[in-house]
Scaffold this motif. Structure first.
Motif, PDB file in Angstrom:
ATOM      1  N   LYS A  87      12.255  29.476  39.000  1.00  0.00           N
ATOM      2  CA  LYS A  87      11.702  29.157  40.202  1.00  0.00           C
ATOM      3  C   LYS A  87      10.229  30.380  39.933  1.00  0.00           C
ATOM      4  N   PRO A  88       9.586  30.154  41.149  1.00  0.00           N
ATOM      5  CA  PRO A  88       8.362  30.272  40.544  1.00  0.00           C
ATOM      6  C   PRO A  88       7.611  31.730  40.785  1.00  0.00           C
ATOM      7  N   GLU A  89       8.601  32.105  41.547  1.00  0.00           N
ATOM      8  CA  GLU A  89       8.737  33.779  41.318  1.00  0.00           C
ATOM      9  C   GLU A  89       9.798  34.164  40.724  1.00  0.00           C
ATOM     10  N   ASP A  90      10.229  33.847  39.781  1.00  0.00           N
ATOM     11  CA  ASP A  90      10.481  34.180  38.103  1.00  0.00           C
ATOM     12  C   ASP A  90       9.498  34.748  37.459  1.00  0.00           C
ATOM     13  N   THR A  91       7.819  34.185  37.421  1.00  0.00           N
ATOM     14  CA  THR A  91       7.185  34.319  36.348  1.00  0.00           C
ATOM     15  C   THR A  91       6.636  35.501  36.274  1.00  0.00           C
ATOM     16  N   ALA A  92       6.493  36.033  35.010  1.00  0.00           N
ATOM     17  CA  ALA A  92       6.051  37.726  34.934  1.00  0.00           C
ATOM     18  C   ALA A  92       6.265  37.653  32.943  1.00  0.00           C
ATOM     19  N   VAL A  93       5.843  38.807  33.061  1.00  0.00           N
ATOM     20  CA  VAL A  93       6.102  39.262  31.294  1.00  0.00           C
ATOM     21  C   VAL A  93       7.604  40.035  31.522  1.00  0.00           C
ATOM     22  N   TYR A  94       8.094  39.311  30.567  1.00  0.00           N
ATOM     23  CA  TYR A  94       9.124  40.045  30.556  1.00  0.00           C
ATOM     24  C   TYR A  94       9.602  40.421  29.352  1.00  0.00           C
ATOM     25  N   HIS A  95       9.882  41.981  29.241  1.00  0.00           N
ATOM     26  CA  HIS A  95      10.146  43.060  28.578  1.00  0.00           C
ATOM     27  C   HIS A  95      11.834  43.425  27.922  1.00  0.00           C
ATOM     28  N   GLN A 115       6.964  44.716  23.163  1.00  0.00           N
ATOM     29  CA  GLN A 115       5.903  44.415  23.607  1.00  0.00           C
ATOM     30  C   GLN A 115       5.988  43.088  24.781  1.00  0.00           C
ATOM     31  N   GLY A 116       6.823  42.143  24.969  1.00  0.00           N
ATOM     32  CA  GLY A 116       6.906  41.624  25.867  1.00  0.00           C
ATOM     33  C   GLY A 116       6.593  40.075  25.752  1.00  0.00           C
ATOM     34  N   THR A 117       7.513  38.883  26.249  1.00  0.00           N
ATOM     35  CA  THR A 117       7.671  37.430  26.717  1.00  0.00           C
ATOM     36  C   THR A 117       6.766  36.857  27.830  1.00  0.00           C
ATOM     37  N   GLN A 118       5.942  36.328  27.606  1.00  0.00           N
ATOM     38  CA  GLN A 118       5.267  35.545  28.886  1.00  0.00           C
ATOM     39  C   GLN A 118       6.080  34.449  29.188  1.00  0.00           C
ATOM     40  N   VAL A 119       6.524  33.805  30.650  1.00  0.00           N
ATOM     41  CA  VAL A 119       7.405  33.207  31.599  1.00  0.00           C
ATOM     42  C   VAL A 119       6.637  32.806  32.692  1.00  0.00           C
TER      43      VAL A 119
END
Length: 123
Positions: A87-95, A115-119
């Protein structure tokens, strides 16, 4: 020390899927519980999922339960997050993060971070 590197992020349409990976090196990976957190712009880092060192206990935030699945392969020093029905609300940097404690949902309970990966999920 445990070094963590995430991969697998990207841009996906709502309803799509992504699989994040976390590669660990350094101290014995199987000694640590692992977790996924995410941070959207202007928001605090929030818990997504966690898994016990043995993989037999898994914990999820209510917002992702039934859509995301956390798993690990201690033989390969890898952890994964399968994300479905995004969902659009899952947009974030995931660590990804490592902890000596089990089932911890607070970022302060984790000792090592990637460091994280962008979703990014488009509507």
């Amino acid at each position: 020390q445990v070094q963590l590197v995430e991969s697998g992020g990207g841009l996906v349409q709502a309803g799509g899927s992504l699989r994040l990976s976390c590669a660990a090196s350094g101290r014995t990976f199987s000694n640590y519980a692992m977790g996924w957190f995410r941070q959207a712009p202007g928001k605090e880092r929030e818990f997504v999922a966690a898994i016990r060192w043995s993989g037999d206990n898994r914990y999820y935030a209510d917002s992702v339960k039934g859509r995301f699945t956390i798993s690990r392969d201690n033989g390969k020093n890898m952890m994964y997050l399968q994300m479905n029905d995004l969902k659009p609300e899952d947009t974030a940097v995931y660590h990804c993060a490592a902890s000596r404690l089990v089932g911890v949902r607070s970022p302060s309970g984790y000792d090592y971070w990637g460091q994280g990966t962008q979703v990014t999920v488009s509507s």
